[in-house]
Design a protein around this motif. Structure first.
Motif, PDB file in Angstrom:
ATOM      1  N   MET A   1       8.053  -0.611  -1.721  1.00  0.00           N
ATOM      2  CA  MET A   1       7.744   0.264  -0.596  1.00  0.00           C
ATOM      3  C   MET A   1       7.525   1.710  -1.038  1.00  0.00           C
ATOM      4  O   MET A   1       6.868   2.485  -0.350  1.00  0.00           O
ATOM      5  CB  MET A   1       8.845   0.193   0.463  1.00  0.00           C
ATOM      6  CG  MET A   1       9.051  -1.197   1.060  1.00  0.00           C
ATOM      7  SD  MET A   1       7.570  -1.950   1.740  1.00  0.00           S
ATOM      8  CE  MET A   1       7.378  -1.020   3.245  1.00  0.00           C
ATOM      9  N   LYS A   2       8.023   2.076  -2.198  1.00  0.00           N
ATOM     10  CA  LYS A   2       7.852   3.434  -2.722  1.00  0.00           C
ATOM     11  C   LYS A   2       6.666   3.543  -3.679  1.00  0.00           C
ATOM     12  O   LYS A   2       6.573   4.474  -4.453  1.00  0.00           O
ATOM     13  CB  LYS A   2       9.129   3.906  -3.433  1.00  0.00           C
ATOM     14  CG  LYS A   2      10.291   4.154  -2.509  1.00  0.00           C
ATOM     15  CD  LYS A   2       9.993   5.331  -1.612  1.00  0.00           C
ATOM     16  CE  LYS A   2      11.159   5.681  -0.748  1.00  0.00           C
ATOM     17  NZ  LYS A   2      10.881   6.813   0.116  1.00  0.00           N
TER      18      LYS A   2
ATOM     19  N   LEU B   1       7.575  -7.799   1.432  1.00  0.00           N
ATOM     20  CA  LEU B   1       7.155  -7.066   2.629  1.00  0.00           C
ATOM     21  C   LEU B   1       7.657  -7.766   3.891  1.00  0.00           C
ATOM     22  O   LEU B   1       8.128  -7.109   4.827  1.00  0.00           O
ATOM     23  CB  LEU B   1       5.632  -6.916   2.672  1.00  0.00           C
ATOM     24  CG  LEU B   1       5.087  -6.121   3.851  1.00  0.00           C
ATOM     25  CD1 LEU B   1       5.656  -4.704   3.885  1.00  0.00           C
ATOM     26  CD2 LEU B   1       3.567  -6.088   3.810  1.00  0.00           C
TER      27      LEU B   1
ATOM     28  N   GLN C   1      13.638  -4.313   9.191  1.00  0.00           N
ATOM     29  CA  GLN C   1      13.272  -3.153  10.024  1.00  0.00           C
ATOM     30  C   GLN C   1      12.843  -3.565  11.438  1.00  0.00           C
ATOM     31  O   GLN C   1      12.543  -2.701  12.262  1.00  0.00           O
ATOM     32  CB  GLN C   1      12.126  -2.383   9.352  1.00  0.00           C
ATOM     33  CG  GLN C   1      12.488  -1.769   8.024  1.00  0.00           C
ATOM     34  CD  GLN C   1      13.363  -0.551   8.188  1.00  0.00           C
ATOM     35  OE1 GLN C   1      13.265   0.188   9.159  1.00  0.00           O
ATOM     36  NE2 GLN C   1      14.249  -0.338   7.221  1.00  0.00           N
TER      37      GLN C   1
ATOM     38  N   LYS D   1      10.003  -4.931  12.356  1.00  0.00           N
ATOM     39  CA  LYS D   1       8.633  -4.472  12.545  1.00  0.00           C
ATOM     40  C   LYS D   1       7.678  -5.536  12.019  1.00  0.00           C
ATOM     41  O   LYS D   1       8.071  -6.421  11.268  1.00  0.00           O
ATOM     42  CB  LYS D   1       8.389  -3.161  11.801  1.00  0.00           C
ATOM     43  CG  LYS D   1       9.221  -1.991  12.303  1.00  0.00           C
ATOM     44  CD  LYS D   1       8.834  -0.721  11.589  1.00  0.00           C
ATOM     45  CE  LYS D   1       9.699   0.471  11.888  1.00  0.00           C
ATOM     46  NZ  LYS D   1       9.972   0.812  13.219  1.00  0.00           N
TER      47      LYS D   1
ATOM     48  N   THR E   1       2.262  -5.331   9.157  1.00  0.00           N
ATOM     49  CA  THR E   1       1.094  -4.439   9.208  1.00  0.00           C
ATOM     50  C   THR E   1       1.480  -2.994   9.528  1.00  0.00           C
ATOM     51  O   THR E   1       0.643  -2.094   9.436  1.00  0.00           O
ATOM     52  CB  THR E   1       0.074  -4.938  10.251  1.00  0.00           C
ATOM     53  OG1 THR E   1       0.717  -5.010  11.525  1.00  0.00           O
ATOM     54  CG2 THR E   1      -0.484  -6.299   9.858  1.00  0.00           C
ATOM     55  N   PHE E   2       2.754  -2.764   9.880  1.00  0.00           N
ATOM     56  CA  PHE E   2       3.246  -1.408  10.141  1.00  0.00           C
ATOM     57  C   PHE E   2       3.064  -0.528   8.902  1.00  0.00           C
ATOM     58  O   PHE E   2       2.901   0.684   9.019  1.00  0.00           O
ATOM     59  CB  PHE E   2       4.726  -1.465  10.556  1.00  0.00           C
ATOM     60  CG  PHE E   2       5.331  -0.130  10.859  1.00  0.00           C
ATOM     61  CD1 PHE E   2       5.124   0.479  12.087  1.00  0.00           C
ATOM     62  CD2 PHE E   2       6.110   0.530   9.916  1.00  0.00           C
ATOM     63  CE1 PHE E   2       5.679   1.713  12.370  1.00  0.00           C
ATOM     64  CE2 PHE E   2       6.675   1.761  10.198  1.00  0.00           C
ATOM     65  CZ  PHE E   2       6.454   2.356  11.428  1.00  0.00           C
ATOM     66  N   TRP E   3       3.090  -1.146   7.727  1.00  0.00           N
ATOM     67  CA  TRP E   3       2.892  -0.444   6.453  1.00  0.00           C
ATOM     68  C   TRP E   3       1.534  -0.867   5.892  1.00  0.00           C
ATOM     69  O   TRP E   3       1.449  -1.830   5.113  1.00  0.00           O
ATOM     70  CB  TRP E   3       4.007  -0.790   5.473  1.00  0.00           C
ATOM     71  CG  TRP E   3       5.364  -0.404   5.971  1.00  0.00           C
ATOM     72  CD1 TRP E   3       5.956   0.813   5.893  1.00  0.00           C
ATOM     73  CD2 TRP E   3       6.308  -1.251   6.636  1.00  0.00           C
ATOM     74  NE1 TRP E   3       7.202   0.784   6.473  1.00  0.00           N
ATOM     75  CE2 TRP E   3       7.447  -0.487   6.937  1.00  0.00           C
ATOM     76  CE3 TRP E   3       6.289  -2.597   7.019  1.00  0.00           C
ATOM     77  CZ2 TRP E   3       8.558  -0.997   7.578  1.00  0.00           C
ATOM     78  CZ3 TRP E   3       7.394  -3.116   7.668  1.00  0.00           C
ATOM     79  CH2 TRP E   3       8.512  -2.313   7.948  1.00  0.00           C
TER      80      TRP E   3
ATOM     81  N   ASN F   1      -0.710   0.217   3.656  1.00  0.00           N
ATOM     82  CA  ASN F   1      -0.955   0.184   2.211  1.00  0.00           C
ATOM     83  C   ASN F   1      -0.235  -0.991   1.544  1.00  0.00           C
ATOM     84  O   ASN F   1      -0.818  -1.717   0.742  1.00  0.00           O
ATOM     85  CB  ASN F   1      -0.535   1.500   1.540  1.00  0.00           C
ATOM     86  CG  ASN F   1      -1.396   2.662   1.981  1.00  0.00           C
ATOM     87  OD1 ASN F   1      -2.527   2.477   2.429  1.00  0.00           O
ATOM     88  ND2 ASN F   1      -0.853   3.866   1.874  1.00  0.00           N
ATOM     89  N   GLN F   2       1.032  -1.157   1.865  1.00  0.00           N
ATOM     90  CA  GLN F   2       1.799  -2.258   1.289  1.00  0.00           C
ATOM     91  C   GLN F   2       1.268  -3.601   1.788  1.00  0.00           C
ATOM     92  O   GLN F   2       1.212  -4.563   1.031  1.00  0.00           O
ATOM     93  CB  GLN F   2       3.292  -2.120   1.627  1.00  0.00           C
ATOM     94  CG  GLN F   2       3.979  -1.005   0.870  1.00  0.00           C
ATOM     95  CD  GLN F   2       3.854   0.354   1.530  1.00  0.00           C
ATOM     96  OE1 GLN F   2       3.131   0.543   2.491  1.00  0.00           O
ATOM     97  NE2 GLN F   2       4.562   1.329   0.979  1.00  0.00           N
ATOM     98  N   TYR F   3       0.865  -3.649   3.048  1.00  0.00           N
ATOM     99  CA  TYR F   3       0.319  -4.884   3.594  1.00  0.00           C
ATOM    100  C   TYR F   3      -0.951  -5.287   2.839  1.00  0.00           C
ATOM    101  O   TYR F   3      -1.119  -6.444   2.442  1.00  0.00           O
ATOM    102  CB  TYR F   3       0.043  -4.727   5.092  1.00  0.00           C
ATOM    103  CG  TYR F   3      -0.480  -5.984   5.736  1.00  0.00           C
ATOM    104  CD1 TYR F   3       0.381  -7.044   6.041  1.00  0.00           C
ATOM    105  CD2 TYR F   3      -1.826  -6.155   6.005  1.00  0.00           C
ATOM    106  CE1 TYR F   3      -0.071  -8.208   6.623  1.00  0.00           C
ATOM    107  CE2 TYR F   3      -2.304  -7.320   6.591  1.00  0.00           C
ATOM    108  CZ  TYR F   3      -1.433  -8.339   6.897  1.00  0.00           C
ATOM    109  OH  TYR F   3      -1.895  -9.501   7.451  1.00  0.00           O
TER     110      TYR F   3
END
Length: 193
Positions: A100-101, A169, A176, A178, A181-183, A185-187
């Motif tokens: 995630m980072k 993810l 979380q 959620k 797709t909330f993230w 870039n990671q998605y």
């Protein structure tokens, strides 16, 4: 020779040490080196049938292998021995944080994150023991960037083979509460890998 090689591989796996093909041949197979590929293949089959483990080459140039769990359970996750469940939970949390980072984190950022979970380097943990040793020797191979050493943590070959960014993810999304797709870039990265 096959049984000896299976024992050798299981011992190396307990220590989470990547296994060199040269060591398999020189230490175990020795005088049968002309049929070493056959012995290694039979050992791999025995590991799969008896232990649910698979011998996977993670570095084709240096011929380095690891054992990975080959038995998915009903949720698609890999089962752990009871004593390892807590450690694997911590590992998943660390891999999630790294992913995630942006796929790498510095030493200070990782320990700051673990501090939020009441896991401290240099302090004996009742479940994990010496957490710094667990993280730097068993989980992740740190890359030294500076002198004095400051480490950068990334996913290693074992993580790449044993889990996926998509699974990580989905884990983060579940924690979380959620949608993945909330993230974005990671998605995108998780779907591409």
């Amino acid at each position: 020779q096959v049984n000896e090689l299976v024992r050798f591989l299981l011992v190396k796996d307990q220590k989470k040490i990547p296994i060199k093909r040269a060591d398999m041949v020189n230490i175990v197979i020795r005088e049968y080196r002309d049929i070493s590929s056959e012995i290694i293949n039979k050992a791999d089959r025995a590991l799969q049938e008896v232990f649910g483990l698979r011998l996977v080459e993670i570095d084709t140039k240096r011929r380095i292998y690891i054992l990975i769990n080959n038995l998915p359970n009903s949720e698609g996750q890999h089962p752990c021995r009871d004593k390892d469940k807590e450690k694997m939970g911590l590992l998943l949390v660390i891999l999630s944080f790294i992913f995630m980072k942006g796929n790498s984190v510095k030493d200070g950022a990782l320990w700051e994150f673990l501090h939020l979970l009441h896991v401290y380097p240099g302090k004996q943990h009742r479940v994990f023991g010496d957490v710094r040793k667990l993280v730097t020797e068993e989980f992740i191979t740190p890359i030294s960037l500076t002198d004095p050493p400051e480490f950068l943590y990334r996913w290693g070959p074992r993580a790449e083979k044993e889990t996926s960014r998509k699974d990580v993810l989905n884990f983060v999304a579940k924690v979380q509460n959620k949608d993945p797709t909330f993230w974005p870039n990671q998605y995108k990265e998780a779907m591409a890998s």
